[in-house]
Design an enzyme around this catalytic site. Structure first.
Site, PDB file in Angstrom:
ATOM      1  N   THR A  77       0.858  -1.180   0.000  1.00 13.70           N
ATOM      2  CA  THR A  77       0.000   0.000   0.000  1.00 13.70           C
ATOM      3  C   THR A  77       0.896   1.233   0.000  1.00 13.70           C
ATOM      4  O   THR A  77       2.120   1.120  -0.046  1.00 13.70           O
ATOM      5  CB  THR A  77      -0.916   0.014   1.245  1.00 13.70           C
ATOM      6  N   CYS A  78       0.291   2.406   0.096  1.00 10.93           N
ATOM      7  CA  CYS A  78       1.097   3.622   0.083  1.00 10.93           C
ATOM      8  C   CYS A  78       1.957   3.741   1.338  1.00 10.93           C
ATOM      9  O   CYS A  78       2.936   4.490   1.358  1.00 10.93           O
ATOM     10  CB  CYS A  78       0.216   4.859  -0.063  1.00 10.93           C
ATOM     11  N   ASN A  79       1.603   3.006   2.393  1.00 15.48           N
ATOM     12  CA  ASN A  79       2.338   3.133   3.656  1.00 15.48           C
ATOM     13  C   ASN A  79       3.172   1.922   4.022  1.00 15.48           C
ATOM     14  O   ASN A  79       3.885   1.941   5.030  1.00 15.48           O
ATOM     15  CB  ASN A  79       1.366   3.416   4.811  1.00 15.48           C
ATOM     16  N   HIS A  85       0.838  -8.537  14.231  1.00 16.24           N
ATOM     17  CA  HIS A  85       1.081  -7.380  13.366  1.00 16.24           C
ATOM     18  C   HIS A  85       0.048  -7.335  12.235  1.00 16.24           C
ATOM     19  O   HIS A  85      -0.530  -6.275  11.958  1.00 16.24           O
ATOM     20  CB  HIS A  85       2.491  -7.442  12.788  1.00 16.24           C
ATOM     21  N   GLU A 121      -8.630   3.896   9.736  1.00 16.13           N
ATOM     22  CA  GLU A 121      -9.041   4.079   8.335  1.00 16.13           C
ATOM     23  C   GLU A 121      -9.528   2.754   7.767  1.00 16.13           C
ATOM     24  O   GLU A 121      -9.054   1.684   8.139  1.00 16.13           O
ATOM     25  CB  GLU A 121      -7.899   4.666   7.504  1.00 16.13           C
ATOM     26  N   GLN A 124      -7.668  -3.748   1.200  1.00 14.63           N
ATOM     27  CA  GLN A 124      -6.350  -4.009   0.612  1.00 14.63           C
ATOM     28  C   GLN A 124      -5.780  -5.336   1.101  1.00 14.63           C
ATOM     29  O   GLN A 124      -5.155  -6.071   0.331  1.00 14.63           O
ATOM     30  CB  GLN A 124      -5.404  -2.843   0.945  1.00 14.63           C
ATOM     31  N   GLY A 180      -8.639   8.186  -9.449  1.00  9.04           N
ATOM     32  CA  GLY A 180      -8.926   6.935  -8.760  1.00  9.04           C
ATOM     33  C   GLY A 180      -9.698   7.172  -7.483  1.00  9.04           C
ATOM     34  O   GLY A 180     -10.151   8.287  -7.195  1.00  9.04           O
ATOM     35  N   MET A 195      -8.728   7.220  -4.320  1.00 11.86           N
ATOM     36  CA  MET A 195      -8.109   8.164  -3.389  1.00 11.86           C
ATOM     37  C   MET A 195      -8.374   9.599  -3.830  1.00 11.86           C
ATOM     38  O   MET A 195      -8.687  10.469  -3.018  1.00 11.86           O
ATOM     39  CB  MET A 195      -6.610   7.893  -3.305  1.00 11.86           C
TER      40      MET A 195
END
Length: 398
Positions: A43-45, A86, A101, A107, A174, A176
């Protein structure tokens, strides 16, 4: 067999490192297939590799190959119950840049469904999805959920004070981008343009906000006519460079780049009147949401710990099942040998002997079986199972 996790995230690696290992869904699935019994979550993070096995060297080497550099200083490696805990925190939104979130649950599900996991990974990912749903059902952490797009809009409002009349260029059509546009519009901003590589997608999002759809090739010509640029494409390289920014503009230009890899060349920050924020800069905005969510997050953490303990107990129980089976097979083998030595018996005698020896065997094995099962979910369960193997020589040639 143990669960192994190797990854990097926003907790340990800056965006310039994360963007080097950010993978599109198809590429993440290909990496998982390459590793065998694995799931790749990107993901983005974060980019994380989950594997069934004890070795993490191949997974780390794969991430470093993608990054083109060493990741030893920032990569984390977890095993067994710690790796499961985790994943459960990730699925619950507790490890996200914006706690609670909702996008991350989808995802995790997509990464799991794109892979071909064996029994261990199938078990832990199914449980992770259940944990994510349970946290959102049993706590209020997801109420009025904050997200990266909403945090970006909040940051824009902090900078301008009032977004009424502020014109926005949205780069990327998209999910986001659409969420970001909705948050900005709710706070009073005007979505003036939607730029996208696919004009059809730009038209779809632009119609929602009464904006003008444009292609990426026309984007630079509109930069002098807006106050805010919010970029969230999936492009592998920069889509906005310093030379794209006009020297004559109506107002200072505020750019929020929430894409990973980054859409905006960091050198834009050096231009007069340009203020650039990337996804890591949103942490300060996120921090303000933590206080109100802390109590719910604490409850969610307790649920995650409970589920992680359940997974750990299940994994420990795997040691008991083959030992119990082997012990019974060993005892049955000895009984069969002794019955064979008795020679010929009439049917009534054989039935009597077999019933008596069978009952004796069951009585002898009953308590060891119960003790092995009871200890299976405890740390000493593996030690007890190993002791039984050694005492009875299970698996040894006779």
């Amino acid at each position: 067999m143990s669960l192994t996790l190797v990854g990097i995230s926003h907790h340990v690696a800056p965006v310039e490192v994360r963007e080097r290992v950010a993978l599109e869904p198809d590429d993440a699935a290909a990496v998982a297939r390459r590793l065998g019994d694995a799931v790749c979550l990107s993901t983005c993070n974060r980019t994380e590799l989950y594997l069934a096995g004890d070795s993490d060297e191949e997974a780390l080497a794969t991430l470093e190959e993608i990054a083109g550099s060493s990741l030893h200083s920032v990569a984390y490696r977890l095993h067994g119950e710690a790796a499961a805990a985790h994943l459960f925190r990730v699925s619950a939104g507790l490890d996200s840049l914006v706690p609670g979130e909702s996008e991350i649950l989808g995802q995790v599900k997509a990464a799991y469904e794109a892979a071909s996991p064996g029994p261990l990974l199938d078990k832990v990912f199914r449980q992770a999805l259940q944990v994510g749903k349970r946290v959102r059902t049993e706590t209020a952490i997801g109420e009025s959920p904050a997200s990266v797009p909403s945090a970006a809009a909040a940051l824009a409002q902090q900078v301008f004070g009032d977004l009424a009349g502020r014109r926005v260029l949205l780069v990327g059509a998209g999910r986001m981008g659409e969420l970001a546009a909705s948050n900005l519009a709710t706070r009073g901003a005007t979505i003036a343009y939607v730029a996208n590589r696919s004009l059809e997608a730009a038209e779809r999002v632009a119609a929602t906000f009464g904006a003008t759809p444009i292609g990426l090739d026309a984007m630079a010509s509109r930069l002098g006519d807006v106050d805010v640029v919010l970029s969230s494409t999936g492009a592998p390289d920069h889509v906005i460079d310093a030379q794209d920014i006009p020297t004559k503009r109506r107002n200072p230009l505020f750019l929020i780049d929430i894409a990973v890899p980054r859409d905006v060349d960091p050198s834009v920050q050096e231009l007069d009147g340009c203020f650039l924020y990337d996804i890591d800069d949103l942490e300060a905005v996120v921090a303000e949401t933590l206080t109100s969510r802390r109590r719910e997050a604490e409850q969610a953490e307790r649920l995650v710990a409970e589920e992680a303990a359940r997974f750990g107990a299940w994994q420990l129980s795997l040691d008991a099942v083959p030992v119990i089976t082997a012990l019974r097979e060993h005892a049955e083998g000895l009984r069969a040998e002794e019955l064979e030595r008795l020679g010929a018996l009439d049917p009534a005698q054989r039935e009597l002997v077999e019933r008596a020896t069978g009952q004796l065997l069951n009585k002898l094995l009953h308590l060891p079986t119960i003790r092995l099962k009871d200890a299976a979910g405890e740390p000493e369960g593996a030690l007890l199972a190993d002791s039984v193997r050694r005492l009875f020589g299970l698996g040894e040639k006779r």
